[in-house]
Every structure is written in structure tokens, then in C-alpha cells.
Scaffold this motif. Structure first.
Motif, PDB file in Angstrom:
ATOM      1  N   GLU A 134     -72.344  -0.869 -22.689  1.00 19.18           N
ATOM      2  CA  GLU A 134     -73.623  -0.988 -21.993  1.00 19.18           C
ATOM      3  C   GLU A 134     -73.303  -1.295 -20.531  1.00 19.18           C
ATOM      4  OE1 GLU A 134     -77.798  -0.574 -22.426  1.00 19.18           O
ATOM      5  OE2 GLU A 134     -76.251  -0.486 -23.994  1.00 19.18           O
ATOM      6  N   VAL A 135     -73.657  -0.373 -19.652  1.00 17.47           N
ATOM      7  CA  VAL A 135     -73.312  -0.503 -18.237  1.00 17.47           C
ATOM      8  C   VAL A 135     -74.547  -0.951 -17.468  1.00 17.47           C
ATOM      9  CG1 VAL A 135     -72.451   0.697 -16.196  1.00 17.47           C
ATOM     10  CG2 VAL A 135     -71.594   1.316 -18.468  1.00 17.47           C
ATOM     11  N   PRO A 136     -74.500  -2.079 -16.751  1.00 14.14           N
ATOM     12  CA  PRO A 136     -75.659  -2.505 -15.959  1.00 14.14           C
ATOM     13  C   PRO A 136     -76.049  -1.450 -14.937  1.00 14.14           C
ATOM     14  CG  PRO A 136     -74.024  -4.265 -16.123  1.00 14.14           C
ATOM     15  CD  PRO A 136     -73.383  -3.035 -16.671  1.00 14.14           C
ATOM     16  N   GLY A 137     -77.374  -1.217 -14.803  1.00 20.02           N
ATOM     17  CA  GLY A 137     -77.873  -0.255 -13.841  1.00 20.02           C
ATOM     18  C   GLY A 137     -78.215   1.079 -14.482  1.00 20.02           C
ATOM     19  N   ARG A 138     -78.849   1.912 -13.703  1.00 21.21           N
ATOM     20  CA  ARG A 138     -79.214   3.259 -14.164  1.00 21.21           C
ATOM     21  C   ARG A 138     -78.092   4.219 -13.787  1.00 21.21           C
ATOM     22  NH1 ARG A 138     -83.667   5.425 -16.177  1.00 21.21           N
ATOM     23  NH2 ARG A 138     -83.951   7.703 -16.042  1.00 21.21           N
ATOM     24  N   CYS A 139     -77.526   4.884 -14.776  1.00 24.85           N
ATOM     25  CA  CYS A 139     -76.346   5.712 -14.560  1.00 24.85           C
ATOM     26  C   CYS A 139     -76.646   7.186 -14.816  1.00 24.85           C
ATOM     27  CB  CYS A 139     -75.199   5.273 -15.481  1.00 24.85           C
ATOM     28  SG  CYS A 139     -74.606   3.590 -15.164  1.00 24.85           S
ATOM     29  N   SER A 140     -75.861   8.028 -14.177  1.00 24.38           N
ATOM     30  CA  SER A 140     -75.940   9.473 -14.374  1.00 24.38           C
ATOM     31  C   SER A 140     -74.545  10.042 -14.162  1.00 24.38           C
ATOM     32  CB  SER A 140     -76.951  10.097 -13.401  1.00 24.38           C
ATOM     33  OG  SER A 140     -76.575   9.837 -12.059  1.00 24.38           O
ATOM     34  N   GLY A 141     -74.454  11.367 -14.215  1.00 24.06           N
ATOM     35  CA  GLY A 141     -73.169  12.023 -13.984  1.00 24.06           C
ATOM     36  C   GLY A 141     -72.228  11.846 -15.161  1.00 24.06           C
ATOM     37  N   GLY A 142     -70.957  11.730 -14.863  1.00 23.44           N
ATOM     38  CA  GLY A 142     -69.931  11.587 -15.879  1.00 23.44           C
ATOM     39  C   GLY A 142     -68.721  12.454 -15.565  1.00 23.44           C
ATOM     40  N   VAL A 143     -67.616  11.813 -15.168  1.00 26.84           N
ATOM     41  CA  VAL A 143     -66.368  12.511 -14.833  1.00 26.84           C
ATOM     42  C   VAL A 143     -65.213  11.718 -15.428  1.00 26.84           C
ATOM     43  CG1 VAL A 143     -64.845  13.268 -12.971  1.00 26.84           C
ATOM     44  CG2 VAL A 143     -67.325  13.423 -12.667  1.00 26.84           C
ATOM     45  N   TRP A 144     -64.297  12.392 -16.128  1.00 24.05           N
ATOM     46  CA  TRP A 144     -63.131  11.724 -16.697  1.00 24.05           C
ATOM     47  C   TRP A 144     -62.062  11.550 -15.621  1.00 24.05           C
ATOM     48  CZ3 TRP A 144     -63.921   9.334 -21.010  1.00 24.05           C
ATOM     49  CH2 TRP A 144     -64.887   9.813 -21.911  1.00 24.05           C
ATOM     50  N   LEU A 145     -61.461  10.342 -15.590  1.00 19.08           N
ATOM     51  CA  LEU A 145     -60.489  10.005 -14.558  1.00 19.08           C
ATOM     52  C   LEU A 145     -59.052  10.025 -15.053  1.00 19.08           C
ATOM     53  CD1 LEU A 145     -62.390   7.008 -12.925  1.00 19.08           C
ATOM     54  CD2 LEU A 145     -62.224   9.347 -12.052  1.00 19.08           C
ATOM     55  N   ASP A 146     -58.836  10.187 -16.359  1.00 19.71           N
ATOM     56  CA  ASP A 146     -57.474  10.207 -16.890  1.00 19.71           C
ATOM     57  C   ASP A 146     -57.376  11.240 -17.995  1.00 19.71           C
ATOM     58  OD1 ASP A 146     -58.834   9.055 -18.987  1.00 19.71           O
ATOM     59  OD2 ASP A 146     -57.731   7.173 -18.983  1.00 19.71           O
TER      60      ASP A 146
END
Length: 348
Positions: A134-146
Motif C-alpha cells: 500500500e503506497v501512500p498517495g495517488r499513483c499511476s504509471g509503472g516502470v520496472w527498474l531491475d
């Protein structure tokens, strides 16, 4: 919604095919001598908002909205028909699948909320959909970093404030760290990342208007906003990055979708260049989709007619006039430090 999703290893792709009220999932096999498509229709046609994501074992995850619930199934060829394995559902009015995970076995989804956003593992778990963070704030997008599927970048707004890209550690309960902080009040979104070189493609209004820029994961150097990526009366969107350029992010090829009044064009660029090479796209290109191979070939999925599928190939050496170097390096995300933009806008 993604027109066509491709596994990170490039073995399979999936899309929602058909027309009108006769929509169905379709899987493409890409790792053989010739690509081919397998339709996966079920007794009930799919709705236009259905999402599909391929897995590296050849199955396709299907996400359907049904009366305020998000239902998930795996579909696959079974003899002359289509097999289906229901995985369960999530109570959510708004949920989107994230890009295919690097391991090809797991699929995650993001359910944004006003105060917090939930990350769900919807395929690849032990007991159906699992709430993993559960991430605080309203989120969008999504990119893998590894390459392991541990570090996920999301674009987050807290309390209606500016959008900032953050890194979420899925193995530490969703621990969040700042990834982009170009200016205090700017909206800084991450569009693409290459784990091998650390190249980041960024969209930000820090220069005074929304611009495309690039930076390097783990670097203290500021984000740069090349003038060549600012095309008059055209929208430019990166959709694929060349992998394998260890320690040389400036040499990574970047594929661009260029939209204007004349239609869609294909662009290729790399940070060491001061110009974008614009190309006529191949006939039937599924606009905005593609994947760079480890050998430096840009592969673009194409369709012609109801049953024909193909992949147009663009060799990096032929486009940029140089052969590529191989290698890999693992980078852990740290914030790109805030830095003055004066004298740096338009560099590279």
C-alpha cells in the motif's frame, strides 16, 4: 491501455483482437523462426475494456471488469479450443495491469486511491490475487527498474501536490524512496527505464513546459532535456529502450512514437545524438509497441488482415551506423538530485 504487451524476454506477446462484439485474447509466439498468432476465444466474447498480459510459459492473463470487481483468469491453447484457469478477483472500481514483470511469471496490478494506492500480485502467487503493498498517495504509471521484479517505479502525488516518480521495493513491504526530484513544484514522471545501463526516460515540466528528458539511475548528474525531442506540433512518446549497454546510457537506442496531424511515425534516438531519426512505420504496425532485442534489433509487431501477424525488424547498426557493445550492470535506484536547469536544457 496497451495495444500489445510483450514479455521482457521477447518470447510472447498478447493483445485483444477481433472487432465489434467479437473480441478475444490473442497470443503471439515470437521466439521461433517465424512469428505466429493463436486466437484464444471463449464462449463469452471479451468486453472492450479487457486487458491482457502474456506470461513466459505461453499463457495469457486476462483482466475483466464485472460489476465493480476485477476478475482474473489465465487462458491458453487446449487442443482445438481454449482452456481457462480462473484466479479470483479484487474488489476495486479502478485497477490497471502493470507492464509484464521481468521474470515473465508474475503479473502485478495497481489500484489507485485518493490517499493511497494498492499494488496487487494477480498472477504468479500461491492463492490467487495477493495484496503486496500500500503506497501512500495517488499513483499511476509503472516502470520496472531491475531484472528481478523487485523495484517498481510509480508516479505519485501526495495530497494533490506535484507528481514525483518514486521507487517501491516490493520485497520490503512496499518501502518507498524518492526517484525523481528535479524542482520542488515540478511534475516529474518516469516513462521508461533500462536496468542494464541505468538510462531513464523522463517527462517533466521543470524547464517551464512539459518536456522529454533523460537521466541515469544512481547518478548525481541533472536530468537533460534535448531540444531534438521537442518536435513542433507533434507528441513524442518513448516506448522501447535498447538493453545491454552497460555503463554507456548515452549509447542506448530509444524508440519513439511520434504523433502529428499527418498520423503516426516511428522515431529512433539515443542520448549521444543531437537529432531524432524519423522513419515511416511498417505497414500494419501496432502503433507504440515494440521491443529491442539483446542483439540490438528493434522488433515492431504488425498485423494485416484477420489472421496475419508479423514482426518488422530494424537493425541498430543500420540505423546508427555502429555496432553495439554487450554487457550488464545492476543499479539500485537513488534519487536524482535537484539541480539548476539553466545552461543544461538542450544538452545532448
Amino acid at each position: 491501455m496497451t495495444v500489445c504487451a510483450i514479455t521482457v524476454d521477447g518470447s510472447y506477446a498478447a493483445r485483444l483482437a477481433g472487432e465489434g462484439d467479437a473480441l478475444f485474447a490473442e497470443r503471439w509466439t515470437l521466439d521461433g523462426p517465424e512469428p505466429y498468432a493463436v486466437p484464444l476465444p471463449l464462449a463469452q466474447p471479451e468486453e472492450p475494456g479487457t486487458e491482457v498480459v502474456p506470461l513466459s510459459d505461453g499463457r495469457v492473463l486476462v483482466r475483466r471488469r464485472v460489476a465493480g470487481r476485477q476478475l482474473f483468469s489465465l487462458v491458453y491453447p487446449a487442443g482445438a479450443g481454449t482452456g481457462e484457469l480462473p484466479l479470483g478477483g479484487v474488489e476495486s472500481d479502478c485497477l490497471e495491469l502493470l507492464p509484464p514483470a521481468p521474470d515473465g511469471r508474475r503479473v502485478y496490478a495497481l489500484a489507485p486511491g485518493e490517499r493511497s494506492s494498492a499494488i496487487w500480485l494477480v498472477a504468479g502467487g500461491d492463492f490467487g490475487p495477493e495484496h503486496v503493498a500500500e503506497v501512500p498517495g495517488r499513483c499511476s504509471g509503472g516502470v520496472w527498474l531491475d531484472r528481478t521484479g523487485r523495484m517498481l517505479a510509480l508516479d505519485r502525488s501526495l495530497g494533490g501536490g506535484p507528481v514525483k516518480a518514486v521507487a517501491v521495493d516490493l520485497e520490503r513491504g512496499g518501502e518507498v524512496s524518492v526517484l525523481l526530484a528535479i524542482a520542488e513544484g515540478s511534475d516529474d514522471r518516469l516513462i521508461l527505464a533500462d536496468p542494464d545501463s541505468g538510462l531513464l526516460l523522463i517527462r517533466s515540466n521543470a524547464p517551464g513546459r512539459e518536456r522529454l528528458g533523460w537521466g541515469v539511475l544512481g547518478s548525481s548528474r541533472p536530468v537533460r532535456f534535448p531540444e531534438c525531442l521537442l518536435l513542433p506540433d507533434r507528441a513524442v512518446t518513448p516506448f522501447a529502450v535498447q538493453p545491454g549497454q552497460a555503463l554507456e546510457p548515452e549509447r542506448c537506442g530509444v524508440a519513439l512514437r511520434i504523433e502529428g496531424v499527418e498520423g503516426s511515425r516511428l522515431g529512433v534516438w539515443r542520448p549521444s545524438d543531437r537529432r531524432v531519426r524519423q522513419l515511416a512505420p511498417p505497414a500494419g504496425w501496432l502503433v507504440g509497441t515494440g521491443l529491442w532485442s539483446g542483439e540490438g534489433v528493434l522488433r515492431l509487431p504488425c498485423v494485416r488482415g484477420e489472421r496475419w501477424c508479423g514482426v518488422a525488424r530494424l537493425d541498430t547498426e543500420g540505423v546508427f551506423g555502429e555496432a553495439r557493445d554487450a554487457g550488464a550492470v545492476v543499479c539500485r535506484p537513488v534519487p536524482l538530485q535537484q539541480a539548476p536547469l539553466r545552461g543544461r536544457v538542450g544538452f545532448g
